[in-house]
Design a protein around this motif. Structure first.
Motif, PDB file in Angstrom:
ATOM      1  N   LEU A 278     -30.398  21.945  78.101  1.00 51.09           N
ATOM      2  CA  LEU A 278     -31.176  21.990  76.865  1.00 51.09           C
ATOM      3  C   LEU A 278     -31.989  23.441  76.804  1.00 51.09           C
ATOM      4  O   LEU A 278     -32.551  23.451  77.924  1.00 51.09           O
ATOM      5  CB  LEU A 278     -31.746  20.817  76.612  1.00 51.09           C
ATOM      6  N   SER A 279     -32.283  24.133  75.973  1.00 48.03           N
ATOM      7  CA  SER A 279     -33.204  24.940  75.856  1.00 48.03           C
ATOM      8  C   SER A 279     -34.530  24.441  74.757  1.00 48.03           C
ATOM      9  O   SER A 279     -34.215  23.592  74.109  1.00 48.03           O
ATOM     10  CB  SER A 279     -32.920  26.135  74.982  1.00 48.03           C
ATOM     11  N   SER A 281     -35.528  25.584  72.234  1.00 43.32           N
ATOM     12  CA  SER A 281     -35.226  25.678  70.796  1.00 43.32           C
ATOM     13  C   SER A 281     -34.487  24.357  70.404  1.00 43.32           C
ATOM     14  O   SER A 281     -34.527  23.753  69.165  1.00 43.32           O
ATOM     15  CB  SER A 281     -34.657  26.790  70.359  1.00 43.32           C
ATOM     16  N   ASN A 282     -33.896  23.637  71.290  1.00 41.26           N
ATOM     17  CA  ASN A 282     -33.354  22.367  71.015  1.00 41.26           C
ATOM     18  C   ASN A 282     -34.129  21.332  71.071  1.00 41.26           C
ATOM     19  O   ASN A 282     -33.801  20.290  70.138  1.00 41.26           O
ATOM     20  CB  ASN A 282     -32.289  21.740  72.210  1.00 41.26           C
ATOM     21  N   GLN A 283     -35.353  21.458  71.572  1.00 47.81           N
ATOM     22  CA  GLN A 283     -36.326  20.319  71.514  1.00 47.81           C
ATOM     23  C   GLN A 283     -37.598  20.832  71.585  1.00 47.81           C
ATOM     24  O   GLN A 283     -38.411  20.822  72.765  1.00 47.81           O
ATOM     25  CB  GLN A 283     -36.072  19.164  72.584  1.00 47.81           C
ATOM     26  N   ASN A 309     -24.138  19.929  73.368  1.00 49.46           N
ATOM     27  CA  ASN A 309     -24.162  19.457  71.834  1.00 49.46           C
ATOM     28  C   ASN A 309     -24.259  17.914  71.775  1.00 49.46           C
ATOM     29  O   ASN A 309     -24.866  17.230  71.067  1.00 49.46           O
ATOM     30  CB  ASN A 309     -23.082  20.079  71.114  1.00 49.46           C
ATOM     31  N   ILE A 312     -27.646  16.703  72.690  1.00 53.32           N
ATOM     32  CA  ILE A 312     -28.573  17.123  71.422  1.00 53.32           C
ATOM     33  C   ILE A 312     -28.506  15.976  70.349  1.00 53.32           C
ATOM     34  O   ILE A 312     -29.344  15.519  69.818  1.00 53.32           O
ATOM     35  CB  ILE A 312     -28.306  18.528  71.035  1.00 53.32           C
ATOM     36  N   GLU A 316     -31.125  13.431  68.711  1.00 56.61           N
ATOM     37  CA  GLU A 316     -31.353  13.239  67.408  1.00 56.61           C
ATOM     38  C   GLU A 316     -31.408  11.528  66.746  1.00 56.61           C
ATOM     39  O   GLU A 316     -32.232  11.201  66.238  1.00 56.61           O
ATOM     40  CB  GLU A 316     -30.557  14.190  66.492  1.00 56.61           C
TER      41      GLU A 316
END
Ligand SMILES: C[S@@+](CC[C@H](N)C(=O)[O-])C[C@H]1O[C@@H](n2cnc3c(N)ncnc32)[C@H](O)[C@@H]1O
Length: 509
Positions: A278-279, A281-283, A309, A312, A316
């Motif tokens: 994960l970066s 920007s993902n979280q 993905n 992610i 969510e």
């Protein structure tokens, strides 16, 4: 041939009474089958309009990107048209229609080139005695060369080329499953995405002769020297080099021998590839940083970009669920519901999913039957940061790992307690799906006091759709679980496969 050599060979072949022993008739039939497969494949090559001369060898071959038999590219023109993808769509659309929900099963397809960062390829001697690296054509032991395969990360293709060239140059004997002679059975290559370096495993059959260890030593020395030369060109830059000794006699479908030795022969530290899924920007809120560690003995997703993905999407869904649970509570409790109390993860690998969700749980119990995973999980846990700060010790001590099968995890009173405490259960089984004992335990009365405020959630990541369909029936027909959401991820575009991500909640009573 001397008598001693004959004796040696007899000793290394299975004898009557051995589990792998084949009668002369069985051996003859196997030879006939191989011959007819070879003839069939020659026929298909010669009639194909796409035949071309490849760099690979003296004979004219099709590259994998053009070969009609390459199973990984059969549906590349339209990955969603693959039968299993279509079957999954029909299945889930049918479920949602029957529950009168206006919903269509979403299917995500990522890039179709260069996504595969893990490859395991067979090594066999061709009829003309040249060593060949390739894939087995499904249902056969016919080798399909895969030079410049478009699914492979380019650094897998370049490593295959180097390995094949070096092996041919040193006349390394490829394993011959008909006679049990030869040494090099498979090669496994994993690419570390951040550096492009290759972790290479030579799957080697030991023979009763000193000269085979000399051949192996020469091969290793040569590969290291080529890596030193080619490092700058970024064609072949060894991350680490391992030997796995697989001395089983027959061609077992499994490339790895569970009892076989692993020896690291080159590379820094412990030879573990490091991957971050994960970066920020993902979280952006958590800024969770989880370096996952992959020695060659553990399972690693072949398409890590695509799998990220999925993680992610799980994040969510959990965030939404937390928010909706909080809405039903007083503002004081709302504050408390920043996290779920407890998560239980079965078939967890090195923690690829679970560790990337730790900011959602007060506690996590993860598990897997492969004993090599635990130390990877624990090292990763020690390196996790949240907003650039190490995770607090008081939180880390609620994250634990057990090297146990899923069945052993859920059996007995301890297993019942784990299931009772868990508000979220995550399962990511192998292609054969959940063990029956796991389904039974999930369906048993597991409503615990801890979960009285919310229904339990089950996150099921599946790489085998047929098994998922069976497990779905087992879970939903019990009346215990209801499907909340499902989606498909084509992680191997071109293949007849789909990864499904499904979210269940315990049925409201
Ligand atoms: C599809 S992989 C998923 C692993 C992990 N979630 C990941 O994404 O890397 C399946 C995992 O199940 C493990 N496994 C297979 N059979 C098992 C069993 N009966 N009990 C527990 N783990 C098992 C394998 O060792 C492997 O790590």
């Amino acid at each position: 041939m001397g008598t001693n050599e004959n004796k040696k060979r007899r000793r290394s072949c299975p004898q009557p009474g051995d589990p792998d022993y084949k009668t002369p008739t069985q051996l003859r039939n196997a030879r006939k089958r191989r011959k007819s497969q070879r003839e069939k494949s020659r026929g298909s090559d010669s009639t194909s309009p796409k035949k071309h001369v490849s760099k690979e060898g003296s004979s004219s071959r099709l590259s994998s990107s053009q070969h009609p038999q390459d199973p990984s590219l059969k549906y590349i023109a339209n990955p969603k048209a693959a039968p299993t993808v279509q079957a999954a769509k029909k299945f889930f659309d049918g479920i949602f229609q029957s529950t009168q929900r206006d919903y269509q099963f979403p299917i995500f397809v990522g890039p179709t080139q260069g996504w595969r960062t893990v490859a395991r390829l067979a090594v066999r001697q061709q009829k003309d005695q040249t060593l060949q690296v390739g894939l087995f054509v499904p249902g056969s032991h016919q080798l399909l060369p895969v030079p410049q395969c478009q699914a492979h990360h380019p650094n897998i293709n370049s490593a295959v080329q180097v390995l094949q060239d070096v092996c041919r140059q040193l006349v390394v004997p490829a394993f011959d499953e008909a006679t049990g002679r030869g040494n090099l059975r498979y090669i496994a290559i994993s690419v570390e995405r951040s550096t492009g370096k290759q972790q290479v495993v030579l799957v080697w059959k030991e023979q009763e002769s000193d000269s085979t260890t000399q051949i192996l030593d020469r091969l290793i020395a040569k590969l290291i020297s080529v890596s030193d030369q080619k490092r700058k060109e970024k064609i072949f830059n060894l991350h680490s080099l391992w030997v796995h000794y697989n001395n089983t006699w027959k061609h077992a479908n499994s490339i790895v021998d569970r009892n076989g030795r692993w020896v690291q022969r080159h590379g820094e530290d412990d030879g573990h590839i490091q991957e971050v899924l994960l970066s920020n920007s993902n979280q952006p809120e958590s800024q969770l940083y989880v370096p996952l560690l992959f020695p060659p003995q553990v399972f690693r997703q072949a398409n890590l970009d695509g799998f990220a993905n999925i993680v992610i999407k799980i994040r969510e869904w959990l965030a939404e669920r937390l928010a909706s649970t909080a809405d039903t509570h007083t503002s004081k409790e709302k504050k408390k519901r920043r996290r779920f109390k407890q998560c239980l993860e079965l078939y967890g690998g090195v923690g690829t999913i679970g560790l990337n969700l730790v900011d959602y749980f007060d506690g996590l119990v993860s598990s897997d039957e492969n004993p090599y995973n635990k130390s990877c999980f624990e090292s990763s846990l020690g390196q996790i940061t949240l907003r650039d700060k190490p995770m607090r010790e008081s939180r880390r001590e609620h994250i634990v790992y057990h090297s146990k099968s899923a069945t052993d995890m859920i059996l007995g009173s301890q297993g019942r307690q784990l299931l009772e405490k868990a508000e979220v259960i995550i399962v990511d089984p192998p292609r054969k799906g959940l063990d029956q004992e796991v389904i039974d335990a999930l369906n048993a009365s597991i409503e615990g006091s801890q979960s009285s405020t919310s229904r339990k959630a089950l996150v099921y990541v599946s790489c085998g759709f047929d098994a998922f369909r069976r497990d779905y029936q087992g879970l939903v027909q019990s009346g215990r679980w209801t499907l909340d959401h499902a989606e498909g991820h084509v992680l191997f575009p071109g293949s007849d496969a789909i990864e499904t991500l499904s979210f269940f909640t315990t049925t409201e009573r």
